[in-house]
Motif scaffolding. Structure first.
Motif, short mmCIF file in Angstrom:
data_model
loop_
_atom_site.label_atom_id
_atom_site.label_comp_id
_atom_site.label_asym_id
_atom_site.label_seq_id
_atom_site.Cartn_x
_atom_site.Cartn_y
_atom_site.Cartn_z
N ASP A 11 0.82 -0.93 0.18
CA ASP A 11 0.09 0.01 -0.09
C ASP A 11 1.03 1.37 -0.16
OD1 ASP A 11 -2.68 -1.39 -0.09
OD2 ASP A 11 -2.85 -1.93 2.33
N LYS A 14 1.81 1.50 -3.80
CA LYS A 14 1.34 1.71 -4.32
C LYS A 14 0.74 3.72 -4.38
CE LYS A 14 -2.60 1.34 -3.42
NZ LYS A 14 -3.63 0.75 -2.61
N LEU A 15 1.35 3.70 -2.81
CA LEU A 15 0.31 5.77 -3.34
C LEU A 15 1.01 6.50 -2.79
CD1 LEU A 15 -1.36 5.09 0.39
CD2 LEU A 15 -2.73 5.68 -2.06
N LYS A 18 1.22 6.78 -6.65
CA LYS A 18 0.15 7.60 -7.36
C LYS A 18 0.45 8.90 -6.87
CE LYS A 18 -3.95 4.81 -5.66
NZ LYS A 18 -5.46 4.75 -5.49
N PHE A 23 3.57 10.98 3.53
CA PHE A 23 1.83 11.28 4.13
C PHE A 23 1.85 12.13 5.16
CE2 PHE A 23 4.17 8.05 1.00
CZ PHE A 23 3.07 7.53 1.40
N THR A 140 -0.12 1.36 -10.19
CA THR A 140 0.06 2.43 -9.15
C THR A 140 1.80 1.48 -8.70
OG1 THR A 140 -1.91 1.65 -7.65
CG2 THR A 140 -1.74 4.20 -9.15
#
Length: 152
Positions: A11, A14-15, A18, A23, A140
């Motif tokens: 995750d 993947k982010l 993107k 974060f 992604t």
């Protein structure tokens, strides 16, 4: 060292794919996704230890009970209501195709490389999800992994 679930690592990457490079805290769940993700982004050589149980991301989440079990529910997978059950299914599938098991320790860079080499299995791991969701996850992740591994 970071203790992390395989699907949480995926995750994060993947982010990153993107376009998220910094974060921010999640006020709804109160988990540590943001701090772990930022640490992974800032230190590719940090040691990680894999788990299918409570990890450094979900540990402080409002849905984690005193036994380390996620009590949150889901409704997007037919026949599965327990988020804990679904997460463990994903993590065991990922560990199976990468041959990396619980408590294995390696650097974040090494693990990202292993996941990238086995990236086609994303379609098998999330087989219950729609084809479009799997394709977005795959695309992604690949972008994020290439950036993380210095291939872009």
């Amino acid at each position: 060292m970071i203790t992390i679930k395989p699907h949480h690592f995926l995750d994060v990457i993947k982010l990153y794919g993107k376009g998220i490079e910094k974060f921010v805290p999640d006020k709804k769940y109160k988990h540590n996704f943001y701090s772990v993700a930022n640490e992974l982004m800032n230190n590719h050589e940090i040691k990680i230890q894999l788990t299918s149980g409570k990890d450094d991301i979900c540990g402080p989440c409002i849905y984690i009970n005193e036994d380390g079990i996620c009590t949150d529910s889901i409704d997007h997978i037919p026949g599965v209501n327990s988020k804990d059950e679904w997460n463990k299914t994903l993590d065991h599938r990922i560990m199976s195709y990468t041959k990396v098991v619980e408590k294995d320790q390696l650097t974040a860079f090494e693990y990202c490389k292993i996941l990238y080499l086995e990236k086609e299995h994303i379609f098998d791991v999330w087989k219950e999800e729609s084809d479009s969701s799997k394709q977005i996850r795959y695309d992604t992740f690949c972008i994020g992994a290439k950036k993380y591994l210095g291939m872009l």
